[in-house]
Scaffold this active site. Structure first.
Site, PDB file in Angstrom:
ATOM      1  N   TYR A   1       6.346 -39.676  45.827  1.00 57.61           N
ATOM      2  CA  TYR A   1       7.223 -40.413  45.437  1.00 57.61           C
ATOM      3  C   TYR A   1       8.275 -39.552  44.617  1.00 57.61           C
ATOM      4  O   TYR A   1       7.886 -38.708  44.099  1.00 57.61           O
ATOM      5  CB  TYR A   1       6.756 -41.640  44.453  1.00 57.61           C
ATOM      6  CG  TYR A   1       5.758 -42.505  45.196  1.00 57.61           C
ATOM      7  CD1 TYR A   1       5.997 -43.634  46.014  1.00 57.61           C
ATOM      8  CD2 TYR A   1       4.137 -42.182  44.877  1.00 57.61           C
ATOM      9  CE1 TYR A   1       5.050 -44.422  46.706  1.00 57.61           C
ATOM     10  CE2 TYR A   1       3.332 -42.906  45.363  1.00 57.61           C
ATOM     11  CZ  TYR A   1       3.543 -44.071  46.433  1.00 57.61           C
ATOM     12  OH  TYR A   1       2.721 -44.834  46.911  1.00 57.61           O
TER      13      TYR A   1
ATOM     14  N   ARG B   1       1.674 -58.800  45.260  1.00 56.47           N
ATOM     15  CA  ARG B   1       0.571 -58.892  46.068  1.00 56.47           C
ATOM     16  C   ARG B   1      -0.078 -60.327  45.461  1.00 56.47           C
ATOM     17  O   ARG B   1      -1.034 -60.045  44.478  1.00 56.47           O
ATOM     18  CB  ARG B   1      -0.194 -57.673  45.929  1.00 56.47           C
ATOM     19  CG  ARG B   1       0.673 -56.590  45.982  1.00 56.47           C
ATOM     20  CD  ARG B   1       0.291 -56.092  47.203  1.00 56.47           C
ATOM     21  NE  ARG B   1       1.357 -54.611  47.682  1.00 56.47           N
ATOM     22  CZ  ARG B   1       1.194 -53.654  47.100  1.00 56.47           C
ATOM     23  NH1 ARG B   1       0.100 -53.092  46.380  1.00 56.47           N
ATOM     24  NH2 ARG B   1       2.234 -52.688  47.045  1.00 56.47           N
TER      25      ARG B   1
ATOM     26  N   LYS C   1       8.911 -41.501  54.950  1.00 53.76           N
ATOM     27  CA  LYS C   1       8.099 -42.659  55.432  1.00 53.76           C
ATOM     28  C   LYS C   1       8.455 -44.169  54.698  1.00 53.76           C
ATOM     29  O   LYS C   1       8.860 -43.969  53.530  1.00 53.76           O
ATOM     30  CB  LYS C   1       6.593 -42.202  54.454  1.00 53.76           C
ATOM     31  CG  LYS C   1       5.495 -43.256  54.773  1.00 53.76           C
ATOM     32  CD  LYS C   1       4.357 -42.789  54.103  1.00 53.76           C
ATOM     33  CE  LYS C   1       3.025 -43.761  54.645  1.00 53.76           C
ATOM     34  NZ  LYS C   1       2.902 -44.991  53.648  1.00 53.76           N
TER      35      LYS C   1
ATOM     36  N   HIS D   1       4.831 -50.076  54.901  1.00 54.57           N
ATOM     37  CA  HIS D   1       3.798 -49.983  53.628  1.00 54.57           C
ATOM     38  C   HIS D   1       2.590 -50.884  53.894  1.00 54.57           C
ATOM     39  O   HIS D   1       2.179 -51.328  53.171  1.00 54.57           O
ATOM     40  CB  HIS D   1       4.487 -50.138  52.650  1.00 54.57           C
ATOM     41  CG  HIS D   1       3.918 -49.059  51.693  1.00 54.57           C
ATOM     42  ND1 HIS D   1       4.396 -48.119  50.920  1.00 54.57           N
ATOM     43  CD2 HIS D   1       2.885 -49.485  50.522  1.00 54.57           C
ATOM     44  CE1 HIS D   1       3.683 -47.542  49.894  1.00 54.57           C
ATOM     45  NE2 HIS D   1       2.714 -48.305  49.724  1.00 54.57           N
TER      46      HIS D   1
ATOM     47  N   ARG E   1       2.818 -54.413  52.668  1.00 50.56           N
ATOM     48  CA  ARG E   1       2.516 -54.778  51.256  1.00 50.56           C
ATOM     49  C   ARG E   1       3.734 -54.831  50.357  1.00 50.56           C
ATOM     50  O   ARG E   1       3.733 -55.195  49.157  1.00 50.56           O
ATOM     51  CB  ARG E   1       1.751 -53.437  50.627  1.00 50.56           C
ATOM     52  CG  ARG E   1       0.278 -53.524  51.316  1.00 50.56           C
ATOM     53  CD  ARG E   1      -0.300 -52.212  51.044  1.00 50.56           C
ATOM     54  NE  ARG E   1      -0.865 -51.971  49.916  1.00 50.56           N
ATOM     55  CZ  ARG E   1      -2.185 -52.207  49.243  1.00 50.56           C
ATOM     56  NH1 ARG E   1      -2.795 -53.031  50.350  1.00 50.56           N
ATOM     57  NH2 ARG E   1      -2.566 -52.037  48.284  1.00 50.56           N
TER      58      ARG E   1
ATOM     59  N   ASP F   1       2.916 -46.035  61.511  1.00 46.55           N
ATOM     60  CA  ASP F   1       1.754 -46.701  61.013  1.00 46.55           C
ATOM     61  C   ASP F   1       2.219 -48.235  60.841  1.00 46.55           C
ATOM     62  O   ASP F   1       3.259 -48.750  60.820  1.00 46.55           O
ATOM     63  CB  ASP F   1       1.361 -46.066  59.735  1.00 46.55           C
ATOM     64  CG  ASP F   1       2.058 -46.346  58.525  1.00 46.55           C
ATOM     65  OD1 ASP F   1       2.757 -47.401  58.310  1.00 46.55           O
ATOM     66  OD2 ASP F   1       2.351 -45.509  57.492  1.00 46.55           O
TER      67      ASP F   1
HETATM   68  C1  LIG Z   1      -4.816 -49.822  49.411  1.00 48.07           C
HETATM   69  C2  LIG Z   1      -3.609 -48.972  49.964  1.00 48.07           C
HETATM   70  C3  LIG Z   1      -2.979 -48.037  49.317  1.00 48.07           C
HETATM   71  C4  LIG Z   1      -1.929 -47.513  49.749  1.00 48.07           C
HETATM   72  N1  LIG Z   1      -1.418 -46.496  49.006  1.00 48.07           N
HETATM   73  C5  LIG Z   1      -0.273 -45.739  49.299  1.00 48.07           C
HETATM   74  C6  LIG Z   1       0.229 -44.594  48.821  1.00 48.07           C
HETATM   75  O1  LIG Z   1      -0.236 -44.146  47.846  1.00 48.07           O
HETATM   76  N2  LIG Z   1       1.229 -44.009  49.486  1.00 48.07           N
HETATM   77  C7  LIG Z   1       1.726 -44.482  50.327  1.00 48.07           C
HETATM   78  O2  LIG Z   1       2.725 -43.638  50.925  1.00 48.07           O
HETATM   79  N3  LIG Z   1       1.385 -45.473  51.153  1.00 48.07           N
HETATM   80  C8  LIG Z   1       0.371 -46.007  50.745  1.00 48.07           C
HETATM   81  N4  LIG Z   1      -0.258 -47.199  51.338  1.00 48.07           N
HETATM   82  C9  LIG Z   1       0.607 -47.254  52.561  1.00 48.07           C
HETATM   83  C10 LIG Z   1      -0.085 -46.501  53.774  1.00 48.07           C
HETATM   84  O3  LIG Z   1       0.087 -45.116  53.566  1.00 48.07           O
HETATM   85  C11 LIG Z   1       0.280 -46.905  55.178  1.00 48.07           C
HETATM   86  O4  LIG Z   1       1.459 -47.111  55.262  1.00 48.07           O
HETATM   87  C12 LIG Z   1      -0.418 -48.538  55.396  1.00 48.07           C
HETATM   88  O5  LIG Z   1      -1.589 -48.689  54.915  1.00 48.07           O
HETATM   89  C13 LIG Z   1      -0.308 -48.582  57.144  1.00 48.07           C
HETATM   90  O6  LIG Z   1      -0.913 -49.894  57.507  1.00 48.07           O
HETATM   91  P1  LIG Z   1      -2.338 -50.223  57.670  1.00 48.07           P
HETATM   92  O7  LIG Z   1      -2.986 -50.317  56.259  1.00 48.07           O
HETATM   93  O8  LIG Z   1      -2.166 -51.551  58.471  1.00 48.07           O
HETATM   94  O9  LIG Z   1      -2.710 -49.112  58.744  1.00 48.07           O
HETATM   95  C14 LIG Z   1      -1.254 -47.597  51.004  1.00 48.07           C
HETATM   96  C15 LIG Z   1      -2.048 -48.792  51.724  1.00 48.07           C
HETATM   97  C16 LIG Z   1      -2.988 -49.284  51.233  1.00 48.07           C
HETATM   98  C17 LIG Z   1      -3.747 -50.357  52.080  1.00 48.07           C
END
Ligand SMILES: Cc1cc2nc3c(=O)[nH]c(=O)nc-3n(C[C@H](O)[C@H](O)[C@H](O)COP(=O)(O)O)c2cc1C
Length: 508
Positions: A233, A268, A354, A378, A381, A409
């Site tokens: 970040y 969330r 990203k 993301h 989320r 993703d």
């Molecule tokens: C528990 C959790 C923590 C995450 N933490 C980060 C993070 O620290 N940095 C980031 O770029 N994305 C983070 N993400 C997003 C993931 O990199 C990714 O974009 C996303 O999980 C993809 O969707 P999916 O879980 O359905 O495969 C997080 C996702 C989850 C579920």
């Protein structure tokens, strides 16, 4: 018990008014946000930052209620005793979860195993999305809108399928990889190291989160070939960020992913419902849920509390640093910050953006020197109702042309989802929850199982489609993909996302 909340970090970042108790507020530090070249030296700034972190940690501790202090004190006292009997006790407590992992036939089975093993509030953090989870559900369901028209008598035999590809400048045995996810020691005490070992075993690439709870060194040692990408970040303190970049280069990371969709942080709701707090409040709900997940709770009680290991000189448990990290998040970061990051990384390797959801943003990233586009929401989320990455992928591909590396993703739970994304224009696909469920259910064995299932699916789907290579899969995608209509938007043969009013196009 739970030591820190990454969503609290997130929430703080979204709402700069950090709430501290009166005692904590008095001791609350002022975070230095700018670096003045004419001002103090780098060493002085470092010392100042250390002091700031120490004060932030002290403020966090003194802000605890009497009950919180009492319970965390008791946990500190009994931790060595728990650690002494960790192996035999975990053998017994983890037996049901180990069985579930062994029997799992799908990522969904691993999800169920994770839910059963984890503390409810941690599971809520892992599995949840923003608001009513419309974006999350759509990101998972969108793959089902695409049907595949297979070829017959294609002559592709077992052993002839080669799903290898190039990801962020490196050969990869498989076209999917484990993506950056924060705080993995919260899900399983072995955290990112377990993920890294499993990735290395499968020749799967790994992106490490800046909010890692394992050190860069430990992760790189566990996965010297696989863990080459660091996700970042843009923090406020550029000197701090520069230190992180220098360490990343030293340790051997060769690519970066700049996460751009996390400056404001999503709501969330699941975490509110499951009573997620940091530090733990040790409420009746949290204590009952801890008793219901004995393997997770005992594992956690017997291990050293985790910290944010990407932060230089931060020898504090993560729960003491959440305010410091939250204030480092910069909601107003913009293209200039992104450009600065690309310049700082120099020619060490490619930098991916990203969180892209628009062709226009993808093009602008290339204009400022970025190399790779990472389509993502993301994991649903952040922005509720954000478009599913799979839905917007063709628009982004069209904007940047065939030669720019595009990663996607979101919502991948099966190898067939990976295959569909590749056929739709991605060069590789990142997985989040699919492997996190495995990690939470069984540490290394769980991630190993998740990657085995995804890999088997990819091989099988490519074989059934009669595609020997990823290049062939991508080239023939338009020929064998058929689109059903469930979204109110459709990708209309090259013109981008269009509102859906009538009969959907039969082919994409
Ligand atoms: C528990 C959790 C923590 C995450 N933490 C980060 C993070 O620290 N940095 C980031 O770029 N994305 C983070 N993400 C997003 C993931 O990199 C990714 O974009 C996303 O999980 C993809 O969707 P999916 O879980 O359905 O495969 C997080 C996702 C989850 C579920």
């Amino acid at each position: 018990m739970l030591r820190a909340s990454f969503s609290t970090v997130a929430r703080h970042a979204a709402q700069p008014r950090i709430q501290l108790s009166t005692a904590a507020a008095k001791a609350a530090p002022t975070i230095k946000v700018e670096v003045n070249n004419a001002g103090p030296s780098a060493a002085e700034l470092k010392e100042e930052r250390k002091e700031t972190m120490t004060k932030a940690a002290a403020a966090k501790t003194s802000g605890k209620s009497g009950w919180q202090k009492f319970v965390s004190g008791v946990l500190d006292v009994i931790r060595p005793a728990c650690a002494a009997v960790h192996t035999p006790v975990m053998k017994v407590l983890d037996a049901p979860s180990r069985r579930r992992v062994q029997k799992a036939a799908s990522v969904e089975d691993l999800r169920i195993a994770a839910e059963k093993r984890m503390h409810a509030m941690c599971y809520g953090y892992l599995a949840g999305g923003a608001d009513e989870e419309v974006a999350l559900r759509r990101s998972v369901d969108c793959y089902k809108d695409v049907e595949l028209r297979h070829a017959v008598l294609h002559g592709v035999g077992h052993g002839e399928v080669d799903p290898s590809t190039t990801i962020l400048g490196h050969e990869a045995k498989l076209p999917f990889f484990v993506t950056s996810c924060a705080g993995q020691r919260m899900f399983h005490a072995d955290g990112e190291v377990a993920t890294a070992k499993a990735a290395e075993k499968h020749g799967v690439r790994m992106a490490l989160s800046q909010l890692t709870t394992s050190t860069f060194e430990d992760v790189r040692e566990a996965a010297p070939t696989s863990a080459k990408c660091l996700q970042l970040y843009v923090w406020r303190d550029r000197a701090l960020l520069k230190e992180v970049l220098d360490r990343a280069k030293e340790v051997g990371f060769t690519s970066l992913a700049l996460t751009a969709d996390f400056s404001w942080v999503g709501n969330r709701e699941r975490e509110t419902k499951t009573g997620f707090t940091v530090p733990p409040s040790y409420s009746v709900q949290q204590c009952v849920d801890a008793a219901r997940s004995p393997a997770w709770t005992f594992d956690f009680m017997s291990r050293v509390p985790y910290g944010y290991k990407a932060v230089p000189d931060a020898d504090f448990p993560a729960e003491s640093l959440v305010d410091f990290i939250a204030q480092q998040m910069k909601p107003e970061f913009d293209w200039k910050d992104a450009e600065w990051l690309c310049q700082e990384w120099g020619d060490t390797g490619p930098v991916a953006l990203k969180g892209v959801a628009r062709g226009e943003d993808a093009k602008r990233w290339l204009d400022i020197g970025g190399k790779v586009i990472w389509v993502s929401n993301h994991g649903g989320r952040q922005l509720e109702s954000s478009v599913a990455p799979f839905d917007v992928l063709p628009e982004v591909r069209k904007a940047v042309g065939p030669d720019v590396e595009v990663i996607m993703d979101g919502g991948v739970r099966r190898g067939i989802d990976v295959v569909k994304a590749l056929a739709r224009g991605a060069d590789s696909v990142a997985c989040g929850r699919a492997y996190l469920y495995g990690l939470a259910a069984g540490g290394f064995e769980g991630v190993d199982k998740a990657l085995t299932l995804l890999s088997k699916d990819v091989h099988l789907a490519m074989g059934l489609l009669g595609c020997r290579t990823v290049a062939e899969l991508k080239a023939r995608g338009p020929e064998f993909m058929l689109h059903k209509q469930n979204s109110s938007f459709v990708y209309d043969n090259g013109t981008g996302l269009q509102p859906y009013f009538g009969a959907p196009p039969s082919k994409i």
